[in-house]
Design a protein around this motif. Structure first.
Motif, PDB file in Angstrom:
ATOM      1  N   UNK A 117     -55.385  28.009  26.965  1.00 17.25           N
ATOM      2  CA  UNK A 117     -54.481  27.743  28.083  1.00 17.25           C
ATOM      3  C   UNK A 117     -53.669  26.473  27.837  1.00 17.25           C
ATOM      4  N   UNK A 118     -54.348  25.419  27.418  1.00 17.75           N
ATOM      5  CA  UNK A 118     -53.668  24.148  27.210  1.00 17.75           C
ATOM      6  C   UNK A 118     -52.702  24.212  26.031  1.00 17.75           C
ATOM      7  N   UNK A 119     -53.040  24.993  25.005  1.00 21.58           N
ATOM      8  CA  UNK A 119     -52.174  25.098  23.822  1.00 21.58           C
ATOM      9  C   UNK A 119     -51.016  26.064  24.021  1.00 21.58           C
ATOM     10  N   UNK A 120     -51.086  26.895  25.060  1.00 19.96           N
ATOM     11  CA  UNK A 120     -50.104  27.974  25.225  1.00 19.96           C
ATOM     12  C   UNK A 120     -48.685  27.479  25.486  1.00 19.96           C
ATOM     13  N   UNK A 121     -48.571  26.344  26.176  1.00 19.62           N
ATOM     14  CA  UNK A 121     -47.246  25.877  26.567  1.00 19.62           C
ATOM     15  C   UNK A 121     -46.612  26.711  27.651  1.00 19.62           C
ATOM     16  N   UNK A 122     -47.378  27.605  28.273  1.00 20.82           N
ATOM     17  CA  UNK A 122     -46.827  28.502  29.295  1.00 20.82           C
ATOM     18  C   UNK A 122     -46.249  27.708  30.454  1.00 20.82           C
ATOM     19  N   UNK A 123     -45.107  28.163  30.954  1.00 24.22           N
ATOM     20  CA  UNK A 123     -44.443  27.466  32.059  1.00 24.22           C
ATOM     21  C   UNK A 123     -45.345  27.345  33.271  1.00 24.22           C
ATOM     22  N   UNK A 124     -46.142  28.373  33.528  1.00 23.19           N
ATOM     23  CA  UNK A 124     -47.118  28.337  34.610  1.00 23.19           C
ATOM     24  C   UNK A 124     -48.488  28.600  34.000  1.00 23.19           C
ATOM     25  N   UNK A 125     -49.352  27.584  34.023  1.00 19.80           N
ATOM     26  CA  UNK A 125     -50.685  27.673  33.440  1.00 19.80           C
ATOM     27  C   UNK A 125     -51.694  27.522  34.565  1.00 19.80           C
ATOM     28  N   UNK A 126     -52.562  28.518  34.728  1.00 21.82           N
ATOM     29  CA  UNK A 126     -53.453  28.594  35.874  1.00 21.82           C
ATOM     30  C   UNK A 126     -54.903  28.481  35.415  1.00 21.82           C
ATOM     31  N   UNK A 127     -55.633  27.510  35.968  1.00 21.00           N
ATOM     32  CA  UNK A 127     -57.017  27.240  35.583  1.00 21.00           C
ATOM     33  C   UNK A 127     -57.913  27.330  36.812  1.00 21.00           C
ATOM     34  N   UNK A 128     -58.861  28.245  36.782  1.00 18.39           N
ATOM     35  CA  UNK A 128     -59.747  28.470  37.925  1.00 18.39           C
ATOM     36  C   UNK A 128     -61.101  27.825  37.672  1.00 18.39           C
ATOM     37  N   UNK A 129     -61.489  26.863  38.515  1.00 14.85           N
ATOM     38  CA  UNK A 129     -62.765  26.157  38.408  1.00 14.85           C
ATOM     39  C   UNK A 129     -63.056  25.788  36.952  1.00 14.85           C
TER      40      UNK A 129
END
Length: 219
Positions: A157-169
């Motif tokens: 997730x952190x490496x993706x560079x995605x404009x919207x990065x969603x992290x659940x718990x």
């Protein structure tokens, strides 16, 4: 539902994600009614206890499920009108979802890296080292502990560079050293804003030790 805004996007800077008139619920339970929020670049927190709707909100923002009404606009792309283009800008995987039996972390990451134009191999290698994942990359994912699966998901997730990065718990099932590394990585993301049109939204029950949140919402 009590919505608390800790900050607004700086003057002259449009939010990365705009949510307007969101309606969603299950049979006999309304979670969101005419719900609105603007998420700026940087770290945003969605806080709330069990059953407050944090995961449901992330799934909605990801385009993983459809609201009964409302609009979500990510860098000018309307999820209702351009669903595929919207989802292509989002990193989301439910950490509780099962993994295919024949899938290795390396194979999954190779696929993820190919989907995101702003993927960073340098960041990926750094997070693999920070989360001590190197020894697990060629094992079947389903055989990894829940903590190692979470670390794999967070590193990607952190490496993706995605404009919207969603992290659940994100700290669930992590050991103390991995929690420390994650908080440091999130703080670096917030402080540097290397990708100025990136919003990282974290769902958690508290403020994770006071990270530099640009925006906070209490459900």
């Amino acid at each position: 539902m009590d919505i608390v805004m800790s900050s607004k996007p700086a003057s002259g800077h449009a939010p990365v994600l705009q949510v307007r008139g969101l309606h969603f619920g299950f049979a006999g339970q309304h979670l969101f009614t005419d719900w609105e929020a603007d998420f700026p670049a940087g770290l945003s927190l969605v806080a709330g206890g069990d059953g407050a709707g944090k995961t449901s909100l992330l799934r909605l923002l990801a385009g993983d499920c459809a609201p009964q009404a409302g609009r979500m606009i990510l860098l000018g792309v309307d999820a209702t009108v351009q669903g595929n283009d919207y989802r292509a800008q989002v990193f989301w995987r439910d950490p509780r979802a099962p993994w295919p039996e024949d899938l290795t972390p390396q194979a999954w990451v190779d696929d993820v890296a190919a989907r995101y134009a702003r993927w960073s191999d340098e960041d990926w290698r750094s997070h693999v080292a920070g989360f001590s994942l190197a020894q697990h990359l060629h094992k079947p994912v389903y055989q990894l502990s829940s903590g190692s699966q979470r670390k794999l998901l967070l590193a990607a997730a952190l490496a993706s560079g995605a404009a919207l990065t969603l992290l659940d718990e994100p700290v669930a099932a992590l050991d103390k050293a991995s929690i420390t590394y994650l908080l440091q990585a999130l703080e670096r993301e917030a402080r540097t804003l290397r990708l100025p049109q990136r919003a990282v939204i974290v769902a958690h029950y508290d403020e994770l030790g006071g990270l530099p949140w640009r925006h906070k919402i209490q459900l």
